[in-house]
Structures are given as C-alpha cells and as structure tokens.
Enzyme design. Structure first.
Site, PDB file in Angstrom:
ATOM      1  N   GLU A  20       0.806  -1.225   0.000  1.00 41.07           N
ATOM      2  CA  GLU A  20       0.000   0.000   0.000  1.00 41.07           C
ATOM      3  C   GLU A  20       0.836   1.271   0.000  1.00 41.07           C
ATOM      4  O   GLU A  20       0.519   2.230  -0.690  1.00 41.07           O
ATOM      5  CB  GLU A  20      -0.949   0.010   1.216  1.00 41.07           C
ATOM      6  CG  GLU A  20      -2.017  -1.067   1.195  1.00 41.07           C
ATOM      7  CD  GLU A  20      -3.035  -0.881   0.080  1.00 41.07           C
ATOM      8  OE1 GLU A  20      -3.073   0.206  -0.539  1.00 41.07           O
ATOM      9  OE2 GLU A  20      -3.808  -1.836  -0.177  1.00 41.07           O
ATOM     10  N   SER A  28     -54.162 -32.918  29.810  1.00 39.44           N
ATOM     11  CA  SER A  28     -54.285 -33.016  31.266  1.00 39.44           C
ATOM     12  C   SER A  28     -53.198 -32.261  32.008  1.00 39.44           C
ATOM     13  O   SER A  28     -53.279 -32.118  33.226  1.00 39.44           O
ATOM     14  CB  SER A  28     -54.260 -34.488  31.682  1.00 39.44           C
ATOM     15  OG  SER A  28     -55.406 -35.149  31.187  1.00 39.44           O
TER      16      SER A  28
END
Length: 855
Positions: free
Chosen positions: A117, A505
């Site tokens: 870079e 139940s």
C-alpha cells in the site's frame, strides 16, 4: 563617464515629489519600483490565502470529521456467554471485527500492508508527491495502471468517501488525508487501517480476517498468510481466496515480491513463502452460524431477538457482552435427548417417507437439475463448524448418482462419502432409486479419515414430528436449557416459545389448585358421575363416561377426566380462569368446561414458568435467559432484577406438590421413579393423541417436554400419551442433569390457615347437601319411566359451557343427577379447533386430555 539618469536629480521620492516630477522622470521611477511592489502584493496575498486555508483546515467539515475519529467506534462482534461467564456459545455482528492495538498487530502483517500500500508511509505527510509523479509517469509510459494514493488516503477513502472516480472526490481525499496526518500519529493511522479494512466474508480488520480464513489469531499468521490478507483489500471480490484462489495466490505472490524489494523480508524468505500453496481453514468456505454449536442455536437466536427488541439491531450487534443463564452441559444434553426422542418416534411410528430437500438452482425457476458449478459451490451452514466426529448427524449433499454401481457420492463440506445399499439405513432403499443430484439428506457419521477427507456414513431420516424441552430454575427464574425443535437450520420456528398447543391433562393442576384454595383438601371426595351437556360428554382415558367418587389426590394422580370437569363446575369457570391468569398464563382460559381438560392453547415456556410456582411455595419468578448485558466499554446496560409474583399461598402450593407427587409415585408418570429422587409433575395427552406433554419438577428445577406435529393437529398414534411420548425424554435428561447435584426433598405443607379452615367447613357442608340432593334426585329418576337412560345432566351450571346453548335463556340452577346405570357412549361434536385436524381410522372420539394408564 556616462551621464546620470534624469531621475537622479530628485532629492526625495515622496509621493508629492514623484507627482510633480516631469513625465520622463516619473515613468522611470515607476519602472524602477514595480517589481518590489508586485513581490510585496504577492506575499500579502499568499499570507492572506494561507490564513484562510488554515482557517478552513481547522474549521471545515473535513476537520470535524477527522477529529471525530478520536471517538470513532467501529462495529465489533457481540458475544454471548454461558452461565459460567467464560464459555462463548454464540456471536453475531453487522461487521465481524475484532480490534487490535498497534502493538498487537504482528510485524509481518504491518510490513505486508506497507509493502503493497505505501512503502514511504513514514516519510510523507499524507500525500506523497514523489509517488504521485512516479505513478503518473508509469501510467503515461506503460500499459499498467498504478495508483498514487498513500495508506492515509486509502483510510480516508474507506472511512469518509465513496469509490467514485472524480476529481472532486480525489481532492476531498487529499484534504482528509492531510487532516488525518495533522490529528494522529503514524502508528495510530496504521492501527485504524488494520482494523477497518474489508477482507471479504463479512470480515473487517486483520484479526477477523485471520480467524475467518485461517482459523487462527493474527499474531500466529505466517509470512505467506499475512501477504494474502494484505492483498485482499484492493478488490475483496476479485482476490477472495475462497472464490478466486488462483487470483488470490497471484496477488499474494506480488505482495511477497514487493516485501522483498522494499526490504521488509529477504528474497529467500519471499521465495519460500511463494512456493507454499494456499492453505485455508475448512470453515473459510462457509458463512459462520450465530451459535458455536448446533446445541445452542435456539437459545442464541432467542437472545438475539430479545436484544434487538430492546436496543435495536445496530446496538445489539455492535460489541456487547451478553451473560446468559444457559448451562452448557444441560443444553447439550437437552439437545441430544430431544433429537433422539424424535428419531425414535419417527422410526417406530412414521415409516420411511423418502422426503428430501433440494438445493436452489437457476434452471426452471429453481426446480431444474443443478449444474456442476452449483453443486460445487453449495455451502450448508453446519459445515462451517468443521465437526466430523463419529456419531454426529450431519446434512450431506448428493453430488452424483451412479446408476450402474448403485451408489451415490455425497459431499459434506470438504469431506466426501460413497453411499451404497448397505449405507441406506433403516429405510433400506436403493441409492439409484432414492437419490438425485442436488438432494440434501441427513446422515450419521460412522467413520472419519482426516487424511483423505473421506467419511463412512449411514442415511437417516429427518423426523416430520417436532418437539421442545425447557428447564428453569424455579427459585431464580433462570432458563437453564431450551430446545425449540429437531434442527434450527432446517426449521427456525422455536416450538418452546412460539408453538401454542392444547395442553391436555397438563392443564388440570390449575383447576385442582383453584379447588384447594376454594376450601377442598387432597382427601375431599369429587364426583365421577357421567356428564352430558348439550350432547357433549367427556370420557376418561379408558372410554368410560364416568367413574366412582374419588379423593382429589387419586383423581389427579390417575388423570381422571370426568372428576376434573366436575371440579371446574364446582369452583366455577370464572374462578378457574382467574387462577390460570395468576399462574402467568397469558392466553385466557376459554370459558367452557372442556378447558378443565386442556382445551386452552399455551406454549411450553409459559407452562414451565407456571409450574415453577408449585415447588417455590406459591411464588412465580419471572423467567429470563439474560443475566447481564455489558457494552464494549464495560458499562452495564442491563442487569436482571428479580421479579416475583405471588400466585397462591405456601399451603396451597405445597399441598399441590404432595398431590402431584402422587402422579409420579403411583399415577400416570410412575416410570419416573427410576430416577430415585423426589419428583412431582403431570402428564398431558390431547384429544386424538395429537400432542403429548410432561412437566416435572424437583424442589429447584422444572422441566417441560412437548411433542407433536408442527402447525397441525395430526394424531401421533393410539399408543402415544404423555407417559409414553414425553416422559421418557424427561427421564433421560433429568438422569444426567441431576447426577452431580445434591438430593433435595420437598418441604411439607404447613397446616391449613385459619381463614381457610372456615372455608373448608363451609365447603364440606355444601358438598354434603349437594350429595344428599343428588341421591334424592337419583331415586326420583328410578321411578320416572319417561326419563331416557342416556340423558345425563350435571349440577351447578351457573357458568357457560362448551358448546354454549343456542337459546339466550340462562341454564337452570339445578339439574337432575345421572342414573346409576352407565349409559352407552354418545357421539357428540368435539369442541372448536383452531388448527386443521388429520384423523386416523378407528379412532375414539370425544376424549380430551386423556393420559395413559400408570406406568
């Protein structure tokens, strides 16, 4: 001797003297002083321009934006921890980023970035004129295009600008780069850049990139790996090592050459690194799932949704530390137990279905055969975990079917398996008839060869039935484990919290609690006389329309239906509905008598929370899965504060515990005695056996289990009850969960409070009078020849029932008692259903909330 210029005759150069001088002299004087004047004016203009420029640099928008970098907080990963506060069970982020300080960035990573870079990074002020001139000359004299941007300019572009190629954007980039260099040191700029660059696959920064592509930390990167990462930011799509490995390697080698040329490494080291092939982690090719293990998929998603509801997506996925209540061992065991239970049911009840999912394709609107490229590029999320252990169930992609050899090639990420007739599991089908290229099927791994990346597998079938399990600490409200289905990746619907199902139940304890609070005791006798209301007749599990009178504790232990309906009639539907609300059930109980048998649809998490009030002496603690949320700075955003609700008195709660222990000690859940610890609970089986439940608890922990077909009311089979379908999963989980915990016993119920004693005496008198009246009415019925033997009515119909009477007239306050001779069963329309029902032949109708016999 030369003559003097006429201008020399002037004795002074005052403005008045210059004006009065002859024209020739005045012209000479002006010609003599114009250059110094221009210089002075230029200097003044330059100074003024500098002042204005400095003012602009200090107070422009660019300056304020760059100054704000001092408090810049890029998105980072949110992590979810287990109850030990250390084990990470999940993570998610808008941008996967793990920031490093400058000192933590390895030297080879910094050098690779500088080489590719900006090799002169430490020698310029943000803009490098030498590089700009060099790049311009190369662009004019060669076919190659070289950029002149510095690393600082790259950072400015990534942080503040778009990628448009315009002069205005470039000038803004220069201004921003100068500002960045003014405000920050070179090392700070490098740190910002290394943490911000996009490296593809949702990875931002070198640490996330190292973890994504190599499965390691940045400090452990080799020279060639650092060079690979440094080369990606220029074009993450083009230089992706997973999508374009050839171009990625070419770019990596270029970075290595630049590192050698600029002196960041030797040529020998660069050549050695270039000779190595790309070696990525197997997980690099797949999008990482939120949970770090399949066992944590449902709780991690539950927590993510909770965080986003409270704090929005952007806040929830930007670096929070979330400390959950999930126990790692319990969650893994619950996951294993639910999946084993569903597979057992599927194999014993469903038969082989030859049902497979096909991967999406471009041909024929997704319905056509997949191309070779589509087969090669397909990625199943679970492959990311790279877990290929014997005994694990894993989805595989059929890539090829050899008709002649009757075998199929199946891919599991980077592993493959050859499947022949002997590997087709209990379905025993032929591969050439069963498979097509592009099918996804589940297999169990039998053998693993890591050297050749080959597997030995056996075909399995994904169950069509679903299940859920949840465990909660009754004293703290902490959710210890939650499993919402068979597989999150195939079905993200969480049955533990999203599935509203009839409870059968398992709903009865709320009605019995109302009866105890109403003044009854476990020994109070409840009627079992047959009931007929507008043609609706409840049945017991054995099909009988009635039974003898029973104590409450016996009726509950054996899950008798008719006595439960009588109880709701006795205490009143409104009283029952209010009790259900007090237990924290958010779904209102339907104002009909069948609600006593579980007609109300409730999700599992609400049922577990409600049951937690029994062992906790009538106190329900608000359930939660998050203990604490801490932001990235360590500030506590949220910390659980205990929220409690008084449901019933300690006497009522512990009396119910003693009755529900009877369910385990000799009732429908007696199989749970094998655990050898004090337990209480209740089974539940819905009409036509469409849903089965069991909710059980110790003095500290409550665990609930549900199983049924998702989104529809399809019978599970005549043999499937709460005791046969859900209870075995509870036993298998609890056996492992309690093995390292001290044995606890339930406290005894205190004596009946004084205010309830008076109520008890009053109820006893009322019940005695009612039984006497029923006896008289029964004797009268014997002499009434016009009384139809099948016409059975019930006492105390002050409240509405299901189905409601068509007439607007109120029902009579008293009705005749049933004759002693039991009438034959009558077909009556069932209560209204909320989901479509699939029926099976030879099914008994009209049973609601029936449980299997003891054991």
């Amino acid at each position: 001797m030369s003559a003097k210029h006429p201008g020399h005759r002037l004795k002074s150069y005052s403005p008045q003297a210059i004006v009065n001088a002859p024209a020739g002299e005045r012209k000479h004087i002006l010609r003599r002083f114009w250059f110094p004047a221009v210089i002075l004016l230029a200097l003044a203009a330059g100074g003024l321009t500098g002042i204005i420029a400095a003012y602009q640099l200090n107070y422009s928008q660019a300056a304020s934006e760059v100054a704000a970098l001092a408090t810049y907080r890029p998105s980072v990963v949110t992590r979810i921890y287990a109850d030990d506060g250390k084990t990470v069970i999940g993570e998610f982020a808008l941008e996967k980023r793990i920031p490093l300080k400058f000192e933590e960035i390895p030297a080879n990573m910094k050098n690779a970035i500088l080489a590719v870079e900006d090799a002169r990074f430490y020698d310029h002020i943000g803009i490098d004129p030498i590089r700009i001139v060099g790049a311009t000359w190369k662009n004019l004299t060669s076919d190659k295009v070289e950029g002149g941007s510095t690393l600082t300019q790259q950072l400015a572009k990534n942080l503040f600008l778009t990628r448009e190629q315009t002069l205005k954007r470039k000038m803004n980039e220069w201004v921003l780069a100068l500002q960045i260099e003014r405000y920050y040191t070179k090392n700070q700029i490098m740190e910002l850049y290394a943490n911000h660059i996009f490296l593809g696959a949702n990875a931002y920064g070198v640490e996330a990139g190292a973890e994504t592509y190599f499965g390691k930390q940045a400090k452990d990167l080799t020279l060639d790996e650092a060079a690979l990462l440094a080369g990606i930011p220029k074009a993450p799509g083009e230089y992706s090592p997973t999508a374009n490995p050839a171009k990625a390697k070419e770019r990596r080698d270029l970075v290595l050459d630049l590192m050698a040329r600029t002196g960041f490494t030797s040529q020998a080291e660069a050549d050695a690194a270039k000779s190595r092939p790309l070696q990525l982690a197997d997980s690099a090719y797949y999008q990482p799932p939120q949970a770090l293990s399949p066992a944590f998929d449902y709780p991690v998603e539950y927590i993510r949704q909770d965080l986003e509801d409270k704090y929005t997506t952007r806040v929830a996925q930007t670096g929070l530390s979330v400390y959950s209540t999930i126990n790692v061992a319990a969650q893994k065991k619950a996951y294993e137990v639910v999946r084993n239970g569903l597979r057992w049911y599927d194999k014993s009840h469903s038969g082989w279905r030859s049902s497979y999912q096909a991967i999406p394709t471009a041909a024929n609107n997704g319905a056509g055969p997949p191309t070779t490229q589509e087969l090669a590029s397909y990625k199943y999320p679970d492959w990311y975990r790279n877990d290929y252990a014997p005994g694990r169930y894993l989805m595989g992609l059929v890539t090829k079917v050899d008709q002649a050899r009757d075998e199929a090639t199946v891919r599991f990420g980077n592993y493959t398996a050859m499947v022949n007739g002997a590997d087709m599991g209990w379905g025993k089908r032929a591969p050439r008839n069963e498979f097509k290229a592009g099918y996804l099927a589940e297999f169990i791994i039998r053998e693993v060869d890591k050297k050749t990346h080959r597997l030995k597998v056996e075909l399995n079938q994904i169950p069509a039935v679903q299940g859920a399990m949840m465990t909660e600490n009754a004293r703290t409200g902490e959710i210890i484990a939650m499993v919402g289905g068979y597989d999150f990746l195939t079905n993200k619907f969480n049955n533990a919290v999203q599935a509203y199902r009839q409870t059968g139940s398992a709903f009865k304890p709320y009605i019995y609690t109302a009866a105890i609070e109403w003044g009854m005791t476990p020994d109070t006798i409840v009627s079992g006389a047959p009931i007929n209301i507008n043609g609706w007749q409840p049945h017991n599990y054995d099909g009988s329309l009635g039974n003898g009178d029973l104590p409450l504790k016996t009726a509950l232990a054996h899950s008798m239906n008719v006595p439960a309906v009588h109880l709701l009639q006795t205490v009143g539907i409104q009283t029952g509905a209010q009790m259900v609300r007090r237990f924290g059930i958010k779904v209102p109980m339907a104002p009909y008598l069948p609600s006593a048998l579980g007609a109300t649809e409730v999700p599992l998490d609400q049922m577990v929370s409600a049951y937690s009030a029994f062992p906790n002496k009538g106190i329900r603690v608000e359930p939660h899965m998050i203990r604490k949320v801490v932001d990235r700075d360590g500030a506590v955003m949220e910390e659980w504060e205990k929220t409690t609700y008084k449901v019933v008195s300690e006497y009522v709660a512990l009396t119910m515990v003693s009755m529900m222990r009877g369910v385990v000690q000799g009732g429908t859940a007696s199989a749970a005695q094998v655990l050898g610890v004090p337990l209480a609970g209740k089974t539940g089986t819905v009409n036509d056996h469409t849903d089965v439940w069991f909710l059980g608890y110790t003095p500290t922990y409550v665990t609930g289990v549900w199983m049924g077909y998702p989104g529809r009311k399809k019978p599970l089979g005549n043999d499937m009850t709460g005791a046969h379908g859900a209870l075995p999963m509870f036993i298998e989980f609890t056996k492992d969960f309690l093995k390292d915990k001290p044995k606890e016993d339930f406290p005894k119920a205190p004596s009946m409070p004084e205010d309830m004693k008076e109520m008890y005496k009053q109820r006893q008198r009322e019940l005695a009078l009612e039984r006497a009246q029923m006896t008289v009415d029964s004797e009268d019925n014997k002499t009434d020849e016009n009384t139809a033997p099948g016409t059975i009515t019930t006492p105390r119909l002050e409240d509405s029932t299901l189905p409601p009477p068509k007439s607007n007239e109120p029902p009579p306050p008293r009705t005749e008692a049933p004759p002693k001779t039991e009438p034959p069963p009558q077909t009556a329309p069932p209560p209204a259903q909320t989901r479509p029902r699939e029926t099976e032949p030879a099914k008994k109708k009209g049973k609601k909330g029936d449980d299997g016999p003891p054991g």
